[in-house]
Design a protein around this motif. Sequence first.
Motif, short mmCIF file in Angstrom:
data_model
loop_
_atom_site.label_atom_id
_atom_site.label_comp_id
_atom_site.label_asym_id
_atom_site.label_seq_id
_atom_site.Cartn_x
_atom_site.Cartn_y
_atom_site.Cartn_z
N ALA A 146 -33.12 50.93 19.38
CA ALA A 146 -32.19 52.54 20.13
C ALA A 146 -33.18 52.02 21.43
O ALA A 146 -34.00 52.00 20.77
CB ALA A 146 -32.71 53.19 19.22
N VAL A 147 -32.73 52.61 22.32
CA VAL A 147 -32.52 52.27 24.15
C VAL A 147 -32.22 54.20 24.26
O VAL A 147 -31.03 54.14 23.92
CB VAL A 147 -32.74 51.47 24.61
CG1 VAL A 147 -33.14 51.73 25.41
CG2 VAL A 147 -33.10 50.06 23.72
N ILE A 148 -32.97 54.90 24.74
CA ILE A 148 -32.51 55.86 25.35
C ILE A 148 -33.20 55.28 26.50
O ILE A 148 -34.03 55.55 26.70
CB ILE A 148 -33.29 57.34 24.76
CG1 ILE A 148 -32.81 57.75 24.12
CG2 ILE A 148 -32.63 58.53 25.82
CD1 ILE A 148 -33.29 58.73 23.04
N MET A 149 -32.03 56.25 27.31
CA MET A 149 -32.08 56.29 29.25
C MET A 149 -31.61 56.31 29.79
O MET A 149 -30.10 57.41 29.10
CB MET A 149 -31.34 54.26 29.11
CG MET A 149 -31.86 53.08 28.53
SD MET A 149 -31.03 51.68 29.19
CE MET A 149 -30.02 51.71 27.83
N ASN A 150 -31.49 56.80 31.28
CA ASN A 150 -31.02 57.97 31.89
C ASN A 150 -30.55 57.18 33.19
O ASN A 150 -30.96 56.33 33.87
CB ASN A 150 -31.81 59.12 32.45
CG ASN A 150 -33.19 58.79 33.53
OD1 ASN A 150 -34.15 57.66 32.71
ND2 ASN A 150 -33.27 59.35 33.93
N ILE A 151 -28.76 57.07 33.08
CA ILE A 151 -28.22 56.22 34.16
C ILE A 151 -27.57 56.75 35.13
O ILE A 151 -27.07 58.15 34.52
CB ILE A 151 -27.49 54.64 33.65
CG1 ILE A 151 -26.17 55.51 32.88
CG2 ILE A 151 -28.99 54.66 33.02
CD1 ILE A 151 -25.46 53.95 31.93
N ASN A 152 -26.95 56.55 36.09
CA ASN A 152 -25.31 57.14 36.34
C ASN A 152 -24.79 56.80 35.57
O ASN A 152 -23.91 55.82 35.06
CB ASN A 152 -25.57 56.43 37.96
CG ASN A 152 -23.80 57.52 38.37
OD1 ASN A 152 -23.01 57.79 37.93
ND2 ASN A 152 -24.32 57.23 39.82
N GLY A 153 -23.56 57.40 35.15
CA GLY A 153 -22.29 57.42 34.51
C GLY A 153 -21.67 56.50 34.59
O GLY A 153 -20.83 56.25 33.80
N GLU A 154 -21.40 56.44 36.10
CA GLU A 154 -20.04 55.74 36.75
C GLU A 154 -19.73 53.89 35.86
O GLU A 154 -19.49 53.66 35.88
CB GLU A 154 -20.05 55.80 37.94
CG GLU A 154 -19.94 56.87 38.63
CD GLU A 154 -19.71 56.79 40.10
OE1 GLU A 154 -20.33 56.23 40.85
OE2 GLU A 154 -18.69 58.15 41.21
N LYS A 155 -21.62 54.26 36.13
CA LYS A 155 -22.37 52.41 35.41
C LYS A 155 -21.43 52.75 34.01
O LYS A 155 -21.32 51.51 33.78
CB LYS A 155 -23.68 51.67 34.96
CG LYS A 155 -24.17 52.69 36.50
CD LYS A 155 -25.82 51.76 36.31
CE LYS A 155 -26.66 52.18 37.44
NZ LYS A 155 -27.96 51.65 38.25
N ILE A 156 -21.12 53.38 32.97
CA ILE A 156 -20.31 52.70 31.89
C ILE A 156 -19.07 53.55 31.93
O ILE A 156 -18.33 53.30 30.83
CB ILE A 156 -21.37 53.79 30.46
CG1 ILE A 156 -21.02 55.01 30.88
CG2 ILE A 156 -22.45 53.25 30.94
CD1 ILE A 156 -21.67 55.94 29.90
N GLY A 157 -18.59 54.12 32.59
CA GLY A 157 -16.89 54.47 32.87
C GLY A 157 -16.97 55.60 32.62
O GLY A 157 -16.14 56.19 32.17
N ALA A 158 -18.09 56.66 32.77
CA ALA A 158 -18.12 58.23 32.38
C ALA A 158 -18.61 58.76 33.71
O ALA A 158 -18.57 58.23 34.89
CB ALA A 158 -19.09 58.79 31.63
N ALA A 159 -19.09 60.19 33.32
CA ALA A 159 -18.81 60.89 34.89
C ALA A 159 -19.62 59.92 35.91
O ALA A 159 -20.84 60.20 34.90
CB ALA A 159 -18.41 62.29 34.16
N SER A 160 -19.58 60.47 36.79
CA SER A 160 -20.37 59.92 37.98
C SER A 160 -22.01 61.11 37.38
O SER A 160 -22.11 62.66 37.33
CB SER A 160 -19.92 60.38 38.93
OG SER A 160 -19.66 61.10 39.78
N GLY A 161 -23.03 61.09 37.93
CA GLY A 161 -24.35 61.66 37.90
C GLY A 161 -24.74 61.66 36.86
O GLY A 161 -24.50 60.46 36.00
N GLU A 162 -26.04 62.03 37.12
CA GLU A 162 -27.07 60.82 35.80
C GLU A 162 -27.38 61.78 34.03
O GLU A 162 -26.27 62.94 34.41
CB GLU A 162 -28.79 62.04 36.42
CG GLU A 162 -29.44 61.53 35.21
CD GLU A 162 -31.27 61.38 35.73
OE1 GLU A 162 -31.68 61.07 35.58
OE2 GLU A 162 -31.35 63.18 36.01
N THR A 163 -26.65 60.21 33.67
CA THR A 163 -26.64 60.23 32.47
C THR A 163 -27.54 60.11 31.26
O THR A 163 -27.80 59.04 31.74
CB THR A 163 -25.25 60.04 31.99
OG1 THR A 163 -23.66 60.15 33.50
CG2 THR A 163 -24.69 59.41 30.70
#
Length: 340
Positions: A146-163
Amino acid sequence: MDIEKGIFGRSRVDFEKLVKYGFEKHVNSYSFSSDFMDGDFRAVVTVDEEGNTSGKVYDTQTGDEYSNIRVSIDDGAFVGEVRQAYENILKDIKNHCCNDKFFLSEQADRLTEYIIGKYGDSPEFLWKKFPGYGVFRNRDNKKWYAVIMNINGEKIGAASGETEILDIRVNEESHGELLSRRGFYAGYHMNKKNWITVVLDDTIKDSEIEKLIDASRLSVNLPKEWIVPANPKYYNIADCFNNTDTIDWKQSTDIRVGDVVYIYAASPYSAILYKCRAEKVNIPFTYKDKNISMERLMRLRLLKKYDKDDFTFSSLKALGINSIRGPRKISGKVIAELNK
């Protein structure tokens, strides 16, 4: 520039400590003010009832907000000095009034507590460039599950902003079904055939994610197999699985979740009666009498029942097991025989 989030993002506010520090309690918030830079500026810091921190800096001569500290392109020496002094105030509040969090979201921290509590695997933060990326891996073989990461949601096709997201291993059978559901995405920065990404915004319940984490860890686990003795004089072992497929059993050795446990019943059976898998380990439990003492339990799920004549002590002795006085690991031809 969100200065407050950068400092308090991985912290959890202790409201009692806020009051002791000097914060004034209001109906739905707490506030604190402090003059700095020889009284030329005033910092006003507010914490709402959910623990979110915000702040403003004012010029005490004019009463206007001094917003220059939030303009990242303004590199003037004086502005930088004011910004640093304000950050020092915030850091002091954090040091005195907050507890550290592993991650940004409450759900990520809850799942982390679940993993640590069940498996003892704490997150490892391996990259200076990505300080918020926490890796969970099996302590025995060091494999990631398992890995937990904080990314911009746009990178996976989710809502933009830190996710904040969780990457976990899944089998091929469940991969497609999960991808069809809201909250699940193709594995970010992982092999998309056997990893999947979960957005940690409470769209998916903790209980469901916990089951996926369990399966992911099991997929990289190297389970050990054990024989554990039971004395029918003290416990009716022959009837223990009559009405349930799960029991709690004394744990006296380093059995881990996923390990296979064979229960050997002493005389008058003198045979292996059950094959089980450890579902949970190190459950606190204190008990003592003249026959037995316990400090912890393990939860066993039944996998198979054996006839009392299948694996008697005589047949086990022929396989090289000469005594069963306590839990013992087994391997090789013994495991092969037990699984025929």
